[in-house]
Design a protein around this motif. Structure first.
Motif, PDB file in Angstrom:
ATOM      1  N   LEU A 151       0.813  -1.200  -0.033  1.00  8.92           N
ATOM      2  CA  LEU A 151       0.102   0.172  -0.060  1.00  8.92           C
ATOM      3  C   LEU A 151       0.617   1.298  -0.144  1.00  8.92           C
ATOM      4  O   LEU A 151       0.682   2.250  -0.654  1.00  8.92           O
ATOM      5  N   GLN A 152       1.773   1.243   0.687  1.00 11.17           N
ATOM      6  CA  GLN A 152       2.839   2.345   0.798  1.00 11.17           C
ATOM      7  C   GLN A 152       3.568   2.546  -0.288  1.00 11.17           C
ATOM      8  O   GLN A 152       3.605   3.612  -0.842  1.00 11.17           O
ATOM      9  N   LYS A 153       4.171   1.464  -0.920  1.00 15.16           N
ATOM     10  CA  LYS A 153       4.978   1.436  -2.075  1.00 15.16           C
ATOM     11  C   LYS A 153       4.288   1.898  -3.406  1.00 15.16           C
ATOM     12  O   LYS A 153       4.911   2.815  -4.103  1.00 15.16           O
ATOM     13  N   ASP A 154       3.487   1.235  -3.751  1.00 15.86           N
ATOM     14  CA  ASP A 154       2.536   1.641  -4.924  1.00 15.86           C
ATOM     15  C   ASP A 154       1.766   2.757  -4.881  1.00 15.86           C
ATOM     16  O   ASP A 154       1.522   3.693  -5.767  1.00 15.86           O
ATOM     17  N   LEU A 155       0.835   2.951  -3.499  1.00 11.67           N
ATOM     18  CA  LEU A 155      -0.436   3.801  -3.656  1.00 11.67           C
ATOM     19  C   LEU A 155      -0.083   4.806  -2.666  1.00 11.67           C
ATOM     20  O   LEU A 155      -1.236   5.880  -2.546  1.00 11.67           O
ATOM     21  N   GLY A 156       0.758   4.924  -1.878  1.00  8.22           N
ATOM     22  CA  GLY A 156       0.722   6.196  -0.678  1.00  8.22           C
ATOM     23  C   GLY A 156      -0.283   6.038   0.165  1.00  8.22           C
ATOM     24  O   GLY A 156      -0.694   7.057   0.721  1.00  8.22           O
ATOM     25  N   LEU A 157      -0.525   4.760   0.625  1.00  3.03           N
ATOM     26  CA  LEU A 157      -1.623   4.107   1.540  1.00  3.03           C
ATOM     27  C   LEU A 157      -1.236   4.070   2.803  1.00  3.03           C
ATOM     28  O   LEU A 157      -0.422   3.315   2.957  1.00  3.03           O
ATOM     29  N   TYR A 158      -1.783   4.419   4.002  1.00  4.21           N
ATOM     30  CA  TYR A 158      -1.686   3.868   5.308  1.00  4.21           C
ATOM     31  C   TYR A 158      -2.787   3.455   5.957  1.00  4.21           C
ATOM     32  O   TYR A 158      -3.942   3.748   5.622  1.00  4.21           O
ATOM     33  N   ILE A 159      -2.465   2.771   7.108  1.00  9.68           N
ATOM     34  CA  ILE A 159      -3.748   2.041   7.811  1.00  9.68           C
ATOM     35  C   ILE A 159      -3.628   2.659   9.381  1.00  9.68           C
ATOM     36  O   ILE A 159      -2.538   2.340   9.862  1.00  9.68           O
ATOM     37  N   VAL A 160      -4.795   3.070   9.598  1.00  5.92           N
ATOM     38  CA  VAL A 160      -4.812   3.489  11.103  1.00  5.92           C
ATOM     39  C   VAL A 160      -6.193   2.629  11.400  1.00  5.92           C
ATOM     40  O   VAL A 160      -7.137   3.006  11.125  1.00  5.92           O
ATOM     41  N   ASN A 161      -5.867   1.918  12.572  1.00  3.69           N
ATOM     42  CA  ASN A 161      -7.101   1.043  13.252  1.00  3.69           C
ATOM     43  C   ASN A 161      -7.298  -0.125  12.215  1.00  3.69           C
ATOM     44  O   ASN A 161      -8.034  -0.259  11.661  1.00  3.69           O
ATOM     45  N   MET A 162      -6.215  -0.984  12.499  1.00  8.66           N
ATOM     46  CA  MET A 162      -6.665  -2.312  11.771  1.00  8.66           C
ATOM     47  C   MET A 162      -6.602  -3.570  12.526  1.00  8.66           C
ATOM     48  O   MET A 162      -6.038  -3.680  13.812  1.00  8.66           O
ATOM     49  N   PHE A 163      -7.533  -4.803  12.258  1.00  8.27           N
ATOM     50  CA  PHE A 163      -7.543  -5.898  12.791  1.00  8.27           C
ATOM     51  C   PHE A 163      -7.064  -6.853  11.807  1.00  8.27           C
ATOM     52  O   PHE A 163      -7.753  -7.070  10.705  1.00  8.27           O
ATOM     53  N   ASP A 164      -6.233  -7.525  12.091  1.00  8.98           N
ATOM     54  CA  ASP A 164      -5.493  -8.843  11.284  1.00  8.98           C
ATOM     55  C   ASP A 164      -6.048 -10.020  11.767  1.00  8.98           C
ATOM     56  O   ASP A 164      -5.764 -10.399  13.035  1.00  8.98           O
TER      57      ASP A 164
END
Ligand code: AMP
Ligand code: MN
Ligand code: ZN
Length: 599
Positions: A368-381
């Protein structure tokens, strides 16, 4: 586009089918090659998965091994497998003493046998496919010994159609790859930055910020023709910002200060997933549709996310697809088409009030970071939840079977996700990766609550582990003078100084070419071939070709360059290097004691 439209994508599916297989069965039980390949791939993936779920060394393996029954079972199974492999190898006329303990000292030699046999089998496949296509390889001089003007090599490769054309003879080995896939990189608005510089986050606006983006990042570099890292560097010089700001995780502060709402730490009421047939599923490949998805997501309190990625024909890999499921709808987003626009989803992805459910997010967070510049706040894996609950097996298909009684079919996991239009089967496969995930999330939370005796400790543990994964930063592979050492340590052959030099030079050549051509190092020159060339140190270019089976296109093209490197290595004074890493306990680096090898 709704799910009925995905039929439209089906039209393209039969492009590579063998027309000969339509009337007669290709072989008993299979109507055509495609059916056979699909079945074969399914079986291979199932076997790989089964072996991956065996207890690992350092995991529970030591415990299991202390039970004689387990040990006995492993030995019988192991013998059976070796027997089966021997038979296949024997059938193909290869050395096949896999089970002969007198001739083999260990895993390494068995592994070499398997590699050799694979080479032989793939070579046969190549020849047969050439025959079928009417190409007679033996009439084409591959590399006359001693000299071969490089021009001819290049032109013969070009004549075969180059990278995305009809090039087939060198391409035949990639059975898992679709042919004729256009390189998506060609259409990317921002060029891929393979330079040997650290990755800098691709983020220029920061929704849901508690701490604002450092000023050096808050505008796009003006000149997009300059590699991102260079643009950032210039910018940083200009604004006199600290280097740490450039490379920091943009949401570190928000993640460090993330407080979970009470309702997420209590026992939930599972909400059943909607049947596939009653759920709208849209393929999103326009900005307008993406904006609509973003608005829908912003109104939810949770949604599930998954990605599909391709790594063979690109240096850093490419995120090809993003699947998102809400409680009501599924979305399949074309991340090749919308690569430069997807950052808008940060609005929902970094909103601490919205839970993002992933299964095994370690790679996803980096992609997500590498290709799309996206970050995740509040994740459940859900993978972390499964581990915390000690469910034994932690794959998504296991959870789907357990909670949804769904038999998932993982045969497309390794498919070429760059293919467009997306074949319907791949579309449906991708959809199933997130469709059930919110329900799985509910069920896992119930179990965490109950196993934790009605206390939130286990739930907290999973949220905590998931947060740590969100905090991961994508690191670009950087080449240094001793990068080759890691790979060298993994192969246990004792190399002399000449072989070591060849290995180091080939490693450098491969890294440079892979970055330049935007190909994976495995595509440029697979490890086992690089080791073989270093081991044999062929005197002639033809010898280099002979070490590679099948011959990678770029090796064929640059064989004279490679030959010079091998020659350079052969000029080294010959010294036997005692090889003490890996196996026999010691861990010193012999190269340190050889002053003329520059590390
Ligand atoms: P998944 O999360 O299972 O949908 O997998 C996401 C991506 O990870 C796939 O598109 C593949 O690129 C990669 N991947 C998954 N499983 C494997 C595997 N066993 N070997 C190599 N790559 C894999
Ligand atoms: Mn995944
Ligand atoms: Zn997936």
């Amino acid at each position: 586009m709704d799910s009925s439209n995905s039929d439209k994508q089906n039209n393209n599916q039969s492009v590579n089918e063998d027309p000969a297989g339509v009337d007669n069965e290709f072989c008993p039980g299979f109507k055509d090659v495609d059916a056979f390949v699909k079945y074969g791939l399914g079986t291979v993936v199932a076997a790989t998965k089964a072996s991956a779920s065996l207890p690992q060394v350092g995991d529970e393996y030591d415990l299991y091994r202390s039970f004689p029954g387990f040990q006995e079972f492993c030995e019988t199974q192991g013998d059976g497998l070796l027997h089966c492999m021997s038979q296949i190898m024997h059938h193909h006329g290869c050395r096949a003493h896999m089970r002969d303990r007198n001739k083999l000292t260990g895993l390494e030699e068995r592994f070499d046998l398997v590699v050799d046999s694979n080479d032989v089998i793939l070579e046969k496949v190549g020849i047969l496919l050439d025959d079928a296509a009417g190409v007679n390889r033996s009439q084409q001089p591959v590399m006359p010994a001693g000299f071969q003007p490089p021009k001819i090599v290049v032109s013969s490769w070009n004549r075969k159609g180059g990278d995305s054309g009809s090039g087939r003879s060198s391409e035949t080995f990639r059975l898992l790859q679709a042919k004729n896939v256009t390189r998506p990189q060609l259409k990317f608005r921002e060029k891929v930055d393979n330079s040997n510089t650290p990755f800098t986050p691709k983020i220029f606006v920061k929704p849901n910020a508690i701490k604002p983006l450092p000023s050096c990042r808050s505008q796009r570099p003006e000149d997009l023709d300059v590699p991102a890292a260079l643009a950032d560097f210039i910018h940083q010089q200009r604004t006199q910002e600290h280097v740490e700001d450039m490379f920091a995780h943009p949401y570190q502060y928000e993640l460090d200060h993330l407080a979970l709402p009470e309702n997420l730490l209590s026992k939930p009421e599972p909400q059943m997933y909607k049947p596939l047939a009653e759920t709208k599923c849209s393929f999103i490949d326009t900005l307008e549709d993406l904006v609509a998805v973003n608005e829908k997501l912003a109104k939810t309190s949770e949604f599930a996310v998954d990605l599909e990625h391709h790594s063979y024909r690109s240096f850093l890999g490419i995120t090809c697809l993003m699947q998102i499921s809400t409680r009501d709808e599924d979305f399949i987003i074309d991340t090749l088409e919308l690569r430069s626009e997807l950052y808008i989803l940060n609005e929902a992805f970094t909103d601490p009030a919205i839970v993002k459910v992933f299964h095994g997010a370690d790679s996803d967070i980096e992609w997500l970071q590498k290709d799309l510049g996206l970050y995740i706040v509040n994740m459940f894996d859900t993978h972390q939840a499964s581990r915390t609950l000690n469910l034994g097996r932690h794959s998504l298909d296991h959870l789907l079977k357990l909670f949804c009684n769904v038999d998932s079919d993982k045969r497309y996991q390794l498919a070429d996700w760059r293919i467009r239009p997306l074949p319907d089967e791949m579309f449906q496969y991708a959809r199933a990766d997130t469709h059930y995930l919110l329900y799985v999330y509910d069920r896992l939370r119930v179990d965490l609550w109950e196993v934790g005796n009605g206390q939130p400790a286990l739930l907290q543990m999973v949220w905590h582990k998931s947060k740590d994964i969100s905090l991961k930063k994508y690191m670009k592979p950087l080449f240094t003078e001793d990068s080759y050492m890691d790979l060298l340590r993994k192969q246990k052959k004792a190399f002399n100084t000449q072989q070591l030099t060849a290995f180091r030079l080939l490693y450098g050549w491969r890294d440079k070419l892979a970055r330049q051509e935007d190909e994976s190092t495995g595509y440029v020159l697979p490890n086992h071939m690089m080791i073989k060339i270093s081991d044999i140190l062929p005197k002639e270019p033809q010898g280099i070709i002979a070490c590679c089976n099948p011959v990678p296109p770029l090796v064929r093209q640059q064989v004279n360059e490679l030959h010079l490197l091998v020659q350079q290595a052969r000029e080294m004074p010959l010294l036997k290097v005692r090889h003490a890493w890996g196996g026999s306990g010691g861990c010193f680096c012999p190269l340190r004691f050889i002053p003329w090898i520059s590390l």
